[in-house]
Design an enzyme around this catalytic site. Structure first.
Site, short mmCIF file in Angstrom:
data_model
loop_
_atom_site.label_atom_id
_atom_site.label_comp_id
_atom_site.label_asym_id
_atom_site.label_seq_id
_atom_site.Cartn_x
_atom_site.Cartn_y
_atom_site.Cartn_z
N LYS A 226 52.73 10.99 31.96
CA LYS A 226 52.09 12.29 31.69
C LYS A 226 53.00 13.45 32.09
O LYS A 226 53.92 13.30 32.88
CB LYS A 226 50.72 12.35 32.37
CG LYS A 226 49.73 11.49 31.58
CD LYS A 226 48.31 11.56 32.04
CE LYS A 226 47.45 10.71 31.09
NZ LYS A 226 46.10 10.47 31.61
N ARG A 261 46.27 2.27 34.15
CA ARG A 261 46.37 2.28 32.68
C ARG A 261 47.80 2.70 32.35
O ARG A 261 48.20 3.82 32.68
CB ARG A 261 45.35 3.28 32.10
CG ARG A 261 45.34 3.34 30.58
CD ARG A 261 44.31 4.35 30.10
NE ARG A 261 44.31 4.46 28.65
CZ ARG A 261 45.16 5.22 27.96
NH1 ARG A 261 46.08 5.93 28.57
NH2 ARG A 261 45.08 5.25 26.64
#
Ligand code: HH2
Length: 289
Positions: A226, A261
């Site tokens: 991210k 994840r």
């Protein structure tokens, strides 16, 4: 079916990401051609590779939730995800998860063989997902997200991000319980990057232990590649954020994460082993936790 070991405390469940989108921030377009056609065979092969690398669950998504992403129609999301889920159900034994906020997409995914529902909105987008998960006996991942992905990064504000995310996740958990989803099938997720500043993401990772203790449920963390990691550690393209991802995931596991994840499952498996061993050594030093 979800077996007893997945999403349970004392181990780290690895959720491998399989995005069937043209525009996901890291892996968009891998399986979607120019005309929008999904290459199901290539997607299934990639899913099998994630399982060989150590994935315990495969999370299939047909709509990007990156900030500012375009909305996808229900029909299009089903067209992207259901055939691949059906093929994956035949090709692997691991539980399949559908990453969606939409009722019809979740229904089609369950019909195709999914047994996990990953709702990044924590039942805020469509509360009916709770009853559907209960009816289908699915495991429900409840994410924290205020508002909608399209606008979530416009000036997010929290006074105490850990306390507020914990309280809002608690409300999602109550909704799931009221609809009949048992605690053994609920996983919570603080929603790293979902309507959060860099400082909010860091506070949530540092405060994971508090969130986990307050809610008493397994916690999943999704930091993989991210943009806050790019801001901290450099690396232009999302795929260059691998080392930063391992650092964040190691800390997340040390702080109590029960599931990660991730895009790179092989790397996460090694990271999780070291971080979990350190967490257990700390717990043993504290006389068990
Ligand atoms: N992050 C993304 C998507 N789904 N689900 C959960 N539970 N937690 C997360 O942190 C999470 C998630 C965003 O990442 P990605 O799927 O790689 O990208 P995109 O949304 O652009 O498809």
């Amino acid at each position: 079916m979800i077996d007893e070991r997945r999403f349970r405390k004392g181990r780290v469940t690895l959720v491998g990401i399989l995005n069937l989108t043209p525009d996901s921030f890291s892996d968009g377009g891998r399986f979607v051609g120019a005309a929008g056609r999904v290459d199901a065979a290539a997607a299934v092969e990639a899913g099998r590779a994630l399982v060989r690398d150590g994935a315990d669950v495969l999370d299939v998504g047909g709509e990007s939730t990156r900030p500012g992403a375009a909305e996808v129609s229900v029909a299009e999301e089903i067209r992207r995800t259901a055939p691949v889920l059906e093929a994956l159900a035949k090709a692997t034994d691991v539980p399949l998860s559908i990453d969606t906020r939409k009722l019809r997409v979740a229904e089609a995914a369950f019909d195709a063989g999914a047994t996990v529902l990953n709702d990044v909105s924590g039942l805020r987008h469509d509360p009916r997902l709770a009853a559907l998960a209960a009816e289908r006996g699915a495991t429900l991942i409840l994410g924290h997200l205020r508002g909608e992905p399209a606008t979530m990064q416009r000036a997010p504000r929290f006074d105490d991000v850990v306390a507020e995310v914990t309280a809002e996740l608690g409300a999602s958990v109550s909704r799931a319980r009221e609809a009949g989803v048992p605690d053994a099938r609920i996983v919570v997720d603080p929603g790293i990057g979902f309507g959060k500043t860099l400082e909010h993401n860091l506070a949530l990772l540092a405060g994971l232990g508090r969130i986990r203790a307050a809610l008493g449920l397994p916690v999943l963390v999704g930091s993989s590649r991210k943009s806050f990691l790019g801001r901290l550690a450099g690396g232009g393209a999302p795929a260059d954020r691998g080392i930063a991802t391992q650092a964040a995931d190691a800390i997340a596991v040390f702080q109590g994460a029960d599931a990660l994840r991730v895009h790179d499952v092989a790397a996460a498996a090694r990271t999780a082993k070291v971080a979990l061993a350190l967490r257990q050594a700390r717990e043993a030093g504290e006389g068990g936790a």
